[in-house]
Write an enzyme that holds these catalytic residues in place. Sequence first.
Site, mmCIF file in Angstrom:
data_model
loop_
_atom_site.group_PDB
_atom_site.id
_atom_site.type_symbol
_atom_site.label_atom_id
_atom_site.label_comp_id
_atom_site.label_asym_id
_atom_site.label_seq_id
_atom_site.Cartn_x
_atom_site.Cartn_y
_atom_site.Cartn_z
ATOM 1 N N ARG A 15 41.124 67.405 104.070
ATOM 2 C CA ARG A 15 42.630 66.936 104.190
ATOM 3 C C ARG A 15 42.876 65.695 103.496
ATOM 4 O O ARG A 15 43.643 64.983 103.047
ATOM 5 C CB ARG A 15 43.045 66.772 105.391
ATOM 6 C CG ARG A 15 43.265 68.598 105.819
ATOM 7 C CD ARG A 15 43.600 68.313 107.168
ATOM 8 N NE ARG A 15 41.951 67.926 108.265
ATOM 9 C CZ ARG A 15 42.215 68.129 109.532
ATOM 10 N NH1 ARG A 15 43.190 68.234 110.311
ATOM 11 N NH2 ARG A 15 41.195 68.015 110.051
ATOM 12 N N LYS A 22 34.975 61.611 102.692
ATOM 13 C CA LYS A 22 35.462 61.194 103.738
ATOM 14 C C LYS A 22 35.407 59.594 104.068
ATOM 15 O O LYS A 22 35.599 58.587 104.705
ATOM 16 C CB LYS A 22 35.515 61.740 105.007
ATOM 17 C CG LYS A 22 36.797 61.400 105.653
ATOM 18 C CD LYS A 22 37.626 62.762 106.516
ATOM 19 C CE LYS A 22 36.423 63.176 107.814
ATOM 20 N NZ LYS A 22 37.437 64.160 108.844
ATOM 21 N N ASN A 384 34.632 27.993 75.515
ATOM 22 C CA ASN A 384 33.426 27.896 75.658
ATOM 23 C C ASN A 384 32.844 29.110 75.251
ATOM 24 O O ASN A 384 31.756 29.123 75.113
ATOM 25 C CB ASN A 384 33.995 27.784 77.247
ATOM 26 C CG ASN A 384 34.280 29.521 77.548
ATOM 27 O OD1 ASN A 384 35.402 29.031 77.136
ATOM 28 N ND2 ASN A 384 33.634 29.899 78.783
#
Length: 454
Positions: A15, A22, A384
């Site tokens: 879901r 999950k 730089n």
Amino acid sequence: MSVDVVILAAGQGSRMKSALPKVLHAIGGKAMVQHVIDNASSMEDAAIHVVIGHGAEKVRETLTGQDVQFALQEQQLGTGHAVAQAMPNVTGDSTVLVLYGDVPLTSPETMKELVSIAEAGDFGLLTVNLLDPTGYGRIVRDDNDNVVAIVEHKDASPEQLAITEVNTGILAVSASKLNDWLPQLSSENAQGEYYLTDIIAMAASQGLAIKAIQPETEQEVQGVNNRVQLAELERWYQLRNAEALMINGATLADPARVDVRGKVEQGNDIWIDVNVVLEGDVYIGNNVRIESNCVIRNSRIGDGTVIKANSLLEDAVVAENCDVGPFARLRPGTELANKAKVGNFVETKKAVIGEGSKVNHLSYVGDAKVGNNVNVGAGTITCNYDGVNKSLTEIGDGAFIGSNSALVAPVKVGAGATVGAGSTITKTVEDEQLAVARGKQINLNGWQRPVKKS
Ligand code: UD1
Ligand code: CA
């Protein structure tokens, strides 16, 4: 007595509609299963076991380097079957605490209470009363109010469905009893699964005292099945973080609009405006003001400093009474000494900026050592990077860099030196010298602009 914590994390979590397992979805920037591990680890000498299945490799990878043992549950045949997969790694005479990778916020106190019940020889069970118990296992008690069984929703009778005390799934009992009961589980039930919950009836029939305790808050036992529940728990967690900030001396313009994704150490009399995110390890000193929409990541902010709106600090150390922003970006390795100022649309990286120095507007200062009381004019760039190497720019105390200058590193500008606006500096400027490196201005008299033919 030793404790073995078994964290169930093999389920699919379909879901969530996610490629990520999950239990790796985050609350407060930290994977749910990591919350469970961290909270369980606060119990001394707890050995942690994680039962993995769906997305096993990703979970394993995320937790590499941590002191946890994995047990692979190849097929998800139920919660009882899941716990059984970890038992071969569990010490025979220890206490087992069962937790869930998708129930992230169970408190260490609740865990300890359950463990101490089990260590006293009883069965510790965490239950909760819900207005709507739909879907949960129901706690069945006898006439003397003793817990005698758990009945899953799908297996429950109409009378049992009316019970509002439900099983959180979290429990503690001795390993030896689990080793006795788990092999006796059957899957003859509505879901065809080996229910862990069936051990309650076994324990009761053996006369074991089942002591049900309740968590202090419902959120402690709240599981996450979809992203709506994830967000609900996140908000609850963040409100607790906001409360901690306030209790410890920060005024928040809106406690609902500050997020902490890490650990904050703080002083007193801090003011934090709306939409501020604090990530990783953050230190905020006394009397610091943080204006709206700032992100402070793994950074230290000294007493009395103001971080103005829309600034981003990352691995930066800002000393006392500094002034940063609005719209400043302090990248890793930035160190501001006391009373330094970094203003709007300025980016710094690996830059040490001395006491009282100012980089107020539209500049890039990277790989630089800037002394004290330096003024870096608007639009100054430290060049730089030559495409391969990063080189250092050094600017001495009291130097003045005129606006729109390019300092081509490696290069040094001495103490008290001045760089004329618009210069491209490629050679050392000695102390106190003036360097001007730009096309000379020529003014011509009588110049006629071209005229359009009609
Ligand atoms: C379970 C409990 C129920 C309780 C509810 C609380 C059982 C049989 N039922 O039901 O009493 O009210 O939790 O939320 O225990 N898992 C595995 N491997 C498996 C099956 C599950 O690792 O084979 C993990 C899942 O990833 C999940 C947790 O165990 O994190 C719970 O499983 P789930 O199937 O959601 O159990 P519920 O039906 O909710
Ligand atoms: Ca569930």
